[in-house]
Design a protein around this motif. Structure first.
Motif, short mmCIF file in Angstrom:
data_model
loop_
_atom_site.label_atom_id
_atom_site.label_comp_id
_atom_site.label_asym_id
_atom_site.label_seq_id
_atom_site.Cartn_x
_atom_site.Cartn_y
_atom_site.Cartn_z
N PHE A 72 0.83 -1.21 0.00
CA PHE A 72 0.00 0.00 0.00
C PHE A 72 0.86 1.26 0.00
CE2 PHE A 72 -2.42 3.17 2.63
CZ PHE A 72 -3.32 3.52 1.64
N ARG A 73 1.88 1.29 0.87
CA ARG A 73 2.74 2.48 0.96
C ARG A 73 3.59 2.64 -0.29
NH1 ARG A 73 0.85 6.00 4.66
NH2 ARG A 73 -0.35 4.68 6.06
N GLY A 74 4.02 1.53 -0.88
CA GLY A 74 4.80 1.62 -2.11
C GLY A 74 4.01 2.26 -3.23
N GLN A 75 2.75 1.84 -3.37
CA GLN A 75 1.88 2.43 -4.40
C GLN A 75 1.55 3.88 -4.07
OE1 GLN A 75 -2.08 2.51 -3.75
NE2 GLN A 75 -1.77 4.18 -5.20
N LEU A 159 0.56 2.93 -13.08
CA LEU A 159 -0.72 2.84 -13.79
C LEU A 159 -1.68 3.93 -13.34
CD1 LEU A 159 -1.32 -1.04 -13.91
CD2 LEU A 159 -0.66 0.45 -15.81
N ILE A 160 -1.72 4.19 -12.04
CA ILE A 160 -2.60 5.24 -11.52
C ILE A 160 -2.16 6.61 -12.04
CG2 ILE A 160 -3.32 6.44 -9.41
CD1 ILE A 160 -3.08 3.64 -8.02
N ALA A 162 -0.63 7.18 -14.82
CA ALA A 162 -1.00 7.21 -16.23
C ALA A 162 -2.48 7.56 -16.40
CB ALA A 162 -0.69 5.88 -16.88
N LEU A 163 -3.34 6.97 -15.56
CA LEU A 163 -4.77 7.25 -15.66
C LEU A 163 -5.09 8.69 -15.28
CD1 LEU A 163 -6.24 3.93 -14.19
CD2 LEU A 163 -6.36 4.72 -16.56
N ILE A 164 -4.37 9.23 -14.30
CA ILE A 164 -4.60 10.63 -13.92
C ILE A 164 -4.13 11.56 -15.03
CG2 ILE A 164 -4.02 12.43 -12.25
CD1 ILE A 164 -3.80 10.25 -10.13
N LEU A 165 -3.01 11.22 -15.67
CA LEU A 165 -2.56 12.02 -16.81
C LEU A 165 -3.60 12.01 -17.93
CD1 LEU A 165 1.22 11.06 -17.05
CD2 LEU A 165 0.30 13.32 -16.54
N ARG A 166 -4.26 10.88 -18.09
CA ARG A 166 -5.25 10.75 -19.17
C ARG A 166 -6.57 11.42 -18.82
NH1 ARG A 166 -8.55 11.15 -22.18
NH2 ARG A 166 -9.29 9.79 -23.87
N HIS A 167 -7.02 11.27 -17.56
CA HIS A 167 -8.36 11.73 -17.19
C HIS A 167 -8.37 12.94 -16.26
CE1 HIS A 167 -10.18 8.26 -19.14
NE2 HIS A 167 -9.30 7.50 -18.53
N GLY A 168 -7.20 13.41 -15.84
CA GLY A 168 -7.14 14.57 -14.96
C GLY A 168 -7.37 14.21 -13.50
N LEU A 169 -7.48 15.24 -12.67
CA LEU A 169 -7.60 15.03 -11.23
C LEU A 169 -8.93 14.40 -10.82
CD1 LEU A 169 -5.87 18.19 -9.76
CD2 LEU A 169 -5.12 15.82 -9.61
N ALA A 243 3.35 -1.51 -17.34
CA ALA A 243 2.98 -0.24 -16.71
C ALA A 243 3.85 0.90 -17.22
CB ALA A 243 3.11 -0.36 -15.19
N ALA A 244 5.14 0.64 -17.43
CA ALA A 244 6.03 1.67 -17.97
C ALA A 244 5.59 2.08 -19.37
CB ALA A 244 7.47 1.17 -17.98
#
Length: 265
Positions: A72-75, A159-160, A162-169, A243-244
């Motif tokens: 959890f902390r790593g992610q 991955l998270i 990447a999704l935020i870059l795609r869909h914003g905050l 993921a990269a």
């Protein structure tokens, strides 16, 4: 290579100053792992007198909750460091500099490791006098468990991001909830065998399930399951590469669309 290392070190130093300058952030790192360890420690003590399975291996639930917190902390370490740049609208400033995406990701992962160690080590040390259990008694296999779980946290964090870059905050809540979607099939507190057959197949595709099965084999049978460690390592390598690739794709899309300059709170 020297310039690359300096840029990575500069980003790590930036995130370290942000962390060091806020005592609530430092307190939060150790607070949740310690609270969970204490809660599960008392549950473990109760179940040790009421459950044959738990009584066979003292500390199995404490070890599980500490290792789960590594994942959890790593992610979260990757995701939150990225979100801090988004909240401060700083991505555009970073990438008009010579900083490369790979160097930035390396800095995020390094900071994730630091945050994870700061959060889990105090909880692990506190478990020794409070419950008489030391997770460090696992020896060298503990390093393999830790390494696989934090690498899994890293590719989940990528991955998270990447999704935020795609869909914003609008997608930022994924940073706190995504890892818990995997908890039921990661077999953290129970063996994979208790899951329905079709869910067992899903569980075996996750490095975390192999890590926790290996942990229980070590604690119950005093056996190092190299097959589980090999599967966890192989899956992590494959997922990290994927993921990269996803991250770089969405990063380049965001850069072409000008989203690195426009995205913020």
């Amino acid at each position: 290579m020297g310039a690359s290392v300096r840029r990575i070190a500069a980003m790590v130093l930036r995130y370290w100053y942000l962390l060091r300058g806020s005592w609530p952030r430092i307190l939060e790192l150790a607070y949740w792992p310690t609270v969970q360890m204490i809660m599960w420690g008392f549950i473990s003590q109760f179940m040790a007198t009421n459950s044959t399975w738990v009584a066979q291996a003292a500390g199995v639930l404490i070890a599980a909750v500490l290792l789960w917190d590594v994942l959890f902390r790593g992610q979260l370490g990757v995701s939150v460091s990225f979100l801090e740049e988004m909240w401060s609208r700083n991505l555009g400033h970073l990438f008009v500099s010579p900083l490369r995406p790979g160097e930035w990701v390396t800095a995020l992962m390094t900071m994730s490791l630091i945050r994870t160690l700061m959060g889990t080590i105090p909880a692990a040390l506190l478990a020794i006098p409070v419950f008489g259990y030391s997770i460090f008694d696992m020896g060298l296999p503990l390093a393999a468990f830790f390494g696989n779980l934090i690498v899994m946290g890293w590719w989940l964090g990528l991955l998270i991001v990447a999704l935020i870059l795609r869909h914003g905050l609008g997608a930022e809540s994924l940073a706190w909830v995504a890892v818990f979607l995997l908890a039921p099939v990661s077999a953290v507190y129970y063996p994979v065998s208790v899951l329905p057959g079709w869910l067992q197949a899903v569980a075996w595709t996750l490095p975390s399930a192999h890590v926790f099965e290996g942990m229980r084999a070590l604690m119950f049978e005093d056996a190092v399951r190299w097959d589980h460690l090999a599967w966890a390592t192989g899956l992590n390598i494959a997922y990290m590469a994927a993921a990269a690739g996803v991250f770089l794709h969405f990063f380049n899309v965001a850069r072409r669309r000008g989203a690195l300059l426009q995205t913020g709170e």
